[in-house]
Write a protein that holds these residues in place. Structure first.
Motif, PDB file in Angstrom:
ATOM      1  N   ILE A 202       1.917 -21.006   0.263  1.00 51.29           N
ATOM      2  CA  ILE A 202       3.321 -20.590   0.187  1.00 51.29           C
ATOM      3  C   ILE A 202       4.160 -21.620   0.933  1.00 51.29           C
ATOM      4  CG2 ILE A 202       5.003 -18.813   0.791  1.00 51.29           C
ATOM      5  CD1 ILE A 202       2.449 -16.882   0.831  1.00 51.29           C
ATOM      6  N   ILE A 203       5.076 -22.230   0.209  1.00 55.45           N
ATOM      7  CA  ILE A 203       6.007 -23.193   0.787  1.00 55.45           C
ATOM      8  C   ILE A 203       7.374 -22.523   0.756  1.00 55.45           C
ATOM      9  CG2 ILE A 203       7.001 -25.503   0.592  1.00 55.45           C
ATOM     10  CD1 ILE A 203       4.489 -26.126  -1.261  1.00 55.45           C
ATOM     11  N   TYR A 204       7.988 -22.374   1.926  1.00 52.96           N
ATOM     12  CA  TYR A 204       9.277 -21.693   1.983  1.00 52.96           C
ATOM     13  C   TYR A 204      10.336 -22.618   2.566  1.00 52.96           C
ATOM     14  CZ  TYR A 204      13.072 -18.605   2.633  1.00 52.96           C
ATOM     15  OH  TYR A 204      14.322 -18.063   2.538  1.00 52.96           O
ATOM     16  N   GLY A 205      11.493 -22.696   1.895  1.00 51.17           N
ATOM     17  CA  GLY A 205      12.586 -23.527   2.367  1.00 51.17           C
ATOM     18  C   GLY A 205      13.887 -22.766   2.497  1.00 51.17           C
ATOM     19  N   GLY A 206      14.666 -23.147   3.483  1.00 49.16           N
ATOM     20  CA  GLY A 206      15.976 -22.548   3.683  1.00 49.16           C
ATOM     21  C   GLY A 206      16.844 -23.471   4.521  1.00 49.16           C
ATOM     22  N   GLY A 207      18.122 -23.197   4.494  1.00 50.73           N
ATOM     23  CA  GLY A 207      19.066 -24.012   5.251  1.00 50.73           C
ATOM     24  C   GLY A 207      19.135 -23.625   6.710  1.00 50.73           C
ATOM     25  N   MET A 208      19.485 -24.598   7.535  1.00 55.71           N
ATOM     26  CA  MET A 208      19.752 -24.360   8.955  1.00 55.71           C
ATOM     27  C   MET A 208      21.226 -24.016   9.082  1.00 55.71           C
ATOM     28  SD  MET A 208      17.826 -27.546  10.795  1.00 55.71           S
ATOM     29  CE  MET A 208      18.537 -27.195  12.390  1.00 55.71           C
ATOM     30  N   TYR A 209      21.493 -22.901   9.728  1.00 56.68           N
ATOM     31  CA  TYR A 209      22.882 -22.481   9.921  1.00 56.68           C
ATOM     32  C   TYR A 209      23.052 -21.976  11.338  1.00 56.68           C
ATOM     33  CZ  TYR A 209      23.105 -22.800   4.901  1.00 56.68           C
ATOM     34  OH  TYR A 209      23.044 -23.272   3.617  1.00 56.68           O
ATOM     35  N   ALA A 210      23.888 -22.652  12.110  1.00 56.35           N
ATOM     36  CA  ALA A 210      24.172 -22.269  13.494  1.00 56.35           C
ATOM     37  C   ALA A 210      22.880 -22.008  14.263  1.00 56.35           C
ATOM     38  CB  ALA A 210      25.092 -21.055  13.523  1.00 56.35           C
ATOM     39  N   GLY A 211      21.907 -22.852  14.050  1.00 50.21           N
ATOM     40  CA  GLY A 211      20.640 -22.718  14.753  1.00 50.21           C
ATOM     41  C   GLY A 211      19.662 -21.772  14.092  1.00 50.21           C
ATOM     42  N   GLY A 212      20.095 -21.017  13.095  1.00 50.21           N
ATOM     43  CA  GLY A 212      19.198 -20.110  12.383  1.00 50.21           C
ATOM     44  C   GLY A 212      18.579 -20.784  11.171  1.00 50.21           C
ATOM     45  N   PHE A 213      17.685 -20.062  10.519  1.00 46.74           N
ATOM     46  CA  PHE A 213      16.949 -20.596   9.376  1.00 46.74           C
ATOM     47  C   PHE A 213      17.055 -19.562   8.258  1.00 46.74           C
ATOM     48  CE2 PHE A 213      12.558 -22.684   8.324  1.00 46.74           C
ATOM     49  CZ  PHE A 213      12.921 -22.825   7.010  1.00 46.74           C
ATOM     50  N   ASN A 214      17.862 -19.856   7.254  1.00 45.56           N
ATOM     51  CA  ASN A 214      18.171 -18.949   6.155  1.00 45.56           C
ATOM     52  C   ASN A 214      16.910 -18.416   5.467  1.00 45.56           C
ATOM     53  OD1 ASN A 214      19.674 -17.572   4.231  1.00 45.56           O
ATOM     54  ND2 ASN A 214      20.043 -19.367   2.977  1.00 45.56           N
ATOM     55  N   GLY A 215      16.635 -17.130   5.675  1.00 49.36           N
ATOM     56  CA  GLY A 215      15.565 -16.455   4.963  1.00 49.36           C
ATOM     57  C   GLY A 215      14.170 -16.597   5.526  1.00 49.36           C
ATOM     58  N   ALA A 216      13.979 -17.356   6.607  1.00 53.23           N
ATOM     59  CA  ALA A 216      12.629 -17.604   7.131  1.00 53.23           C
ATOM     60  C   ALA A 216      11.937 -16.338   7.613  1.00 53.23           C
ATOM     61  CB  ALA A 216      12.676 -18.634   8.246  1.00 53.23           C
ATOM     62  N   LYS A 217      12.702 -15.290   7.859  1.00 53.58           N
ATOM     63  CA  LYS A 217      12.089 -14.033   8.310  1.00 53.58           C
ATOM     64  C   LYS A 217      11.150 -13.450   7.256  1.00 53.58           C
ATOM     65  CE  LYS A 217      15.317 -12.839  11.841  1.00 53.58           C
ATOM     66  NZ  LYS A 217      16.445 -12.133  12.296  1.00 53.58           N
ATOM     67  N   LEU A 218      11.325 -13.830   6.006  1.00 49.30           N
ATOM     68  CA  LEU A 218      10.382 -13.418   4.965  1.00 49.30           C
ATOM     69  C   LEU A 218       8.970 -13.826   5.382  1.00 49.30           C
ATOM     70  CD1 LEU A 218       9.675 -12.399   2.074  1.00 49.30           C
ATOM     71  CD2 LEU A 218      10.075 -14.742   1.301  1.00 49.30           C
TER      72      LEU A 218
END
Length: 171
Positions: free
Chosen positions: A44-60
């Motif tokens: 599983i390769i998961y990608g998301g954007g960095m926003y204000a130090g967070g990682f879009n969707g990485a909690k999945l």
């Protein structure tokens, strides 16, 4: 090995990288995936954007880490910053536990910044950053570059940036 690239993208930079990775590896791809969409894959390769130090969707991935046991997991974060190690290590420590950092391959891919593509909520946050940057008496090169990008979008995507990630997945 059954492989999927799952991702969340707000302004298109992550989507481009996800498509390049899936094409290079020859695997499935899924935007806005849920656990049921990825659980049947070996890699599983998961990608998301960095926003204000967070990682879009990485909690999945991070919240379901126990359910993904035995799978090869790779994360890629996409942002506009240069991605220097001294800046990225605190980011990864915030996103992943020490155990997850050992077991999950994690990569940074430089994307870009286009203020016009942001959601209204993100625009508000970024306007606050712009005001803060404008008030600085002295700015670093990165800070000035960020200020300049409000008026002239920047795009640092490069297909070669995926090479280390692809090599990691294929080894």
């Amino acid at each position: 090995m059954k492989t999927i690239v799952a991702y969340k993208s707000k302004s298109g930079y992550t989507k481009t990288y996800a498509e390049w990775i899936a094409q290079e590896i020859g695997c499935d791809i899924r935007e806005n995936a849920e656990l049921s969409d990825i659980i049947g894959y070996d890699t599983i390769i998961y990608g998301g954007g960095m926003y204000a130090g967070g990682f879009n969707g990485a909690k999945l991935i991070t919240k379901n880490f126990d359910k993904l046991s035995g799978k090869k997991i790779v994360l890629f974060a996409v942002g506009s910053n240069p991605g220097r190690e001294r800046e990225m290590q605190p980011f990864w420590e915030m996103v992943l536990t020490a155990e997850q950092q050992k077991q999950i391959g994690h990569f940074y891919l430089r994307g870009g910044f286009d203020f016009s593509k942001l959601t209204s909520g993100d625009k508000i946050l970024m306007k606050m950053l712009k005001v803060r940057l404008q008030k600085l008496k002295e700015r670093t090169e990165d800070e000035q570059g960020m200020l300049d990008a409000y008026d002239k979008p920047v795009d640092f995507r490069n297909k070669e940036n995926i090479r280390p990630l692809v090599e990691y997945v294929l080894k």
